[in-house]
Design a protein around this motif. Structure first.
Motif, PDB file in Angstrom:
ATOM      1  N   GLU A  34      -6.380  12.985   2.270  1.00 15.19           N
ATOM      2  CA  GLU A  34      -7.592  12.262   1.886  1.00 15.19           C
ATOM      3  C   GLU A  34      -7.700  12.209   0.361  1.00 15.19           C
ATOM      4  O   GLU A  34      -7.151  13.058  -0.347  1.00 15.19           O
TER       5      GLU A  34
ATOM      6  N   THR B 102       5.302   5.266   2.322  1.00 12.09           N
ATOM      7  CA  THR B 102       4.766   6.554   2.763  1.00 12.09           C
ATOM      8  C   THR B 102       5.548   7.689   2.116  1.00 12.09           C
ATOM      9  O   THR B 102       6.773   7.742   2.213  1.00 12.09           O
TER      10      THR B 102
ATOM     11  N   THR C 275       4.142  -2.442   8.575  1.00 13.94           N
ATOM     12  CA  THR C 275       3.153  -2.126   9.603  1.00 13.94           C
ATOM     13  C   THR C 275       3.177  -3.213  10.686  1.00 13.94           C
ATOM     14  O   THR C 275       3.709  -4.307  10.468  1.00 13.94           O
TER      15      THR C 275
ATOM     16  N   GLY D 186      -2.524  12.246   7.073  1.00 20.29           N
ATOM     17  CA  GLY D 186      -2.818  11.659   5.788  1.00 20.29           C
ATOM     18  C   GLY D 186      -3.648  12.547   4.870  1.00 20.29           C
ATOM     19  O   GLY D 186      -4.594  13.202   5.298  1.00 20.29           O
TER      20      GLY D 186
ATOM     21  N   LEU E  38       4.359  -0.821   3.655  1.00 22.09           N
ATOM     22  CA  LEU E  38       3.677   0.450   3.411  1.00 22.09           C
ATOM     23  C   LEU E  38       4.698   1.465   2.908  1.00 22.09           C
ATOM     24  O   LEU E  38       5.734   1.678   3.540  1.00 22.09           O
TER      25      LEU E  38
ATOM     26  N   ARG F 242       5.963  11.685   2.323  1.00 25.46           N
ATOM     27  CA  ARG F 242       5.675  12.736   3.304  1.00 25.46           C
ATOM     28  C   ARG F 242       6.128  14.094   2.773  1.00 25.46           C
ATOM     29  O   ARG F 242       7.278  14.269   2.396  1.00 25.46           O
TER      30      ARG F 242
ATOM     31  N   THR G   2      -4.553  19.643   3.195  1.00 24.06           N
ATOM     32  CA  THR G   2      -4.404  18.651   4.256  1.00 24.06           C
ATOM     33  C   THR G   2      -3.681  19.233   5.452  1.00 24.06           C
ATOM     34  O   THR G   2      -4.117  19.078   6.598  1.00 24.06           O
TER      35      THR G   2
ATOM     36  N   ARG H  65       0.834  -1.200   0.000  1.00 23.08           N
ATOM     37  CA  ARG H  65       0.000   0.000   0.000  1.00 23.08           C
ATOM     38  C   ARG H  65       0.869   1.250   0.000  1.00 23.08           C
ATOM     39  O   ARG H  65       2.029   1.201   0.356  1.00 23.08           O
ATOM     40  N   ARG H  66       0.225   2.375  -0.390  1.00 20.01           N
ATOM     41  CA  ARG H  66       0.876   3.686  -0.347  1.00 20.01           C
ATOM     42  C   ARG H  66       0.053   4.620   0.516  1.00 20.01           C
ATOM     43  O   ARG H  66      -1.171   4.505   0.578  1.00 20.01           O
ATOM     44  N   ARG H  67       0.745   5.558   1.126  1.00 14.35           N
ATOM     45  CA  ARG H  67       0.087   6.596   1.920  1.00 14.35           C
ATOM     46  C   ARG H  67       0.827   7.901   1.664  1.00 14.35           C
ATOM     47  O   ARG H  67       2.055   7.926   1.616  1.00 14.35           O
ATOM     48  N   MET H  68       0.078   8.984   1.479  1.00 14.04           N
ATOM     49  CA  MET H  68       0.674  10.303   1.354  1.00 14.04           C
ATOM     50  C   MET H  68       0.248  11.117   2.569  1.00 14.04           C
ATOM     51  O   MET H  68      -0.917  11.063   2.979  1.00 14.04           O
ATOM     52  N   ALA H  69       1.197  11.853   3.134  1.00 14.34           N
ATOM     53  CA  ALA H  69       0.905  12.671   4.311  1.00 14.34           C
ATOM     54  C   ALA H  69       1.574  14.035   4.156  1.00 14.34           C
ATOM     55  O   ALA H  69       2.578  14.168   3.452  1.00 14.34           O
TER      56      ALA H  69
END
Length: 156
Positions: free
Chosen positions: A41, A85, A77, A39, A83, A87, A49, A5-9
């Protein structure tokens, strides 16, 4: 193979009088200090954000002064899933509001810390990256690290 998975913050670097604004992240089995933000959205611009997250986590209204840089880490995780991320770090200043703690969110405290004391805190790697971006202001928006960046909690 585990689901990747990917997450942007997006995070704000807010300084005043040799102090930095931090929030305390509260996870299932952990608490540590981190940069205010969170994070992005789906469909949300990272600039929006960071403004939203700062208001939620600290009670402050901010003006974003510029993008300091972007870092990228891959970590595992607690559930064993990889994961990735991304940032984004923004320089910001307070333009309104009053310091208060978030209720019912991912953080429970917001506080100002003298820069000289940050090294003694249990803190996430976002704090280290934020301070380096603020100090170095790399034109490329990229920091060079001696080792691959991982999600780590740093402490005294």
């Amino acid at each position: 193979m585990s689901e990747r998975r990917r997450r942007m913050a997006a995070y704000a670097v807010v300084l005043r009088h040799e102090e930095i604004l931090l929030t305390r992240y509260v996870g299932v089995d952990e608490k540590h200090w981190t940069m205010p933000g969170g994070g992005v959205e789906f469909g949300e611009h990272p600039h929006d954000t960071v403004v939203r997250e700062l208001a939620e986590e600290t009670g402050f209204e901010i003006a974003v002064e510029g993008l300091l840089g972007v870092d990228s880490i891959v970590w595992t995780t607690p559930e064993g899933r990889p994961l990735h991320t991304v940032r984004l770090y923004y320089a910001a200043r307070i333009v309104g509001g009053e310091l208060r703690h978030e209720v019912g969110g991912s953080s429970d405290l917001a506080a100002w810390f003298p820069l000289a004391e940050v090294g003694r805190l249990d803190r996430s790697s976002t704090v280290e990256s934020a301070l380096r971006f603020h100090a170095e202001r790399p034109a490329s928006g990229h920091l060079a690290f001696d080792e691959p960046q991982e999600r780590v909690i740093l402490g005294a």
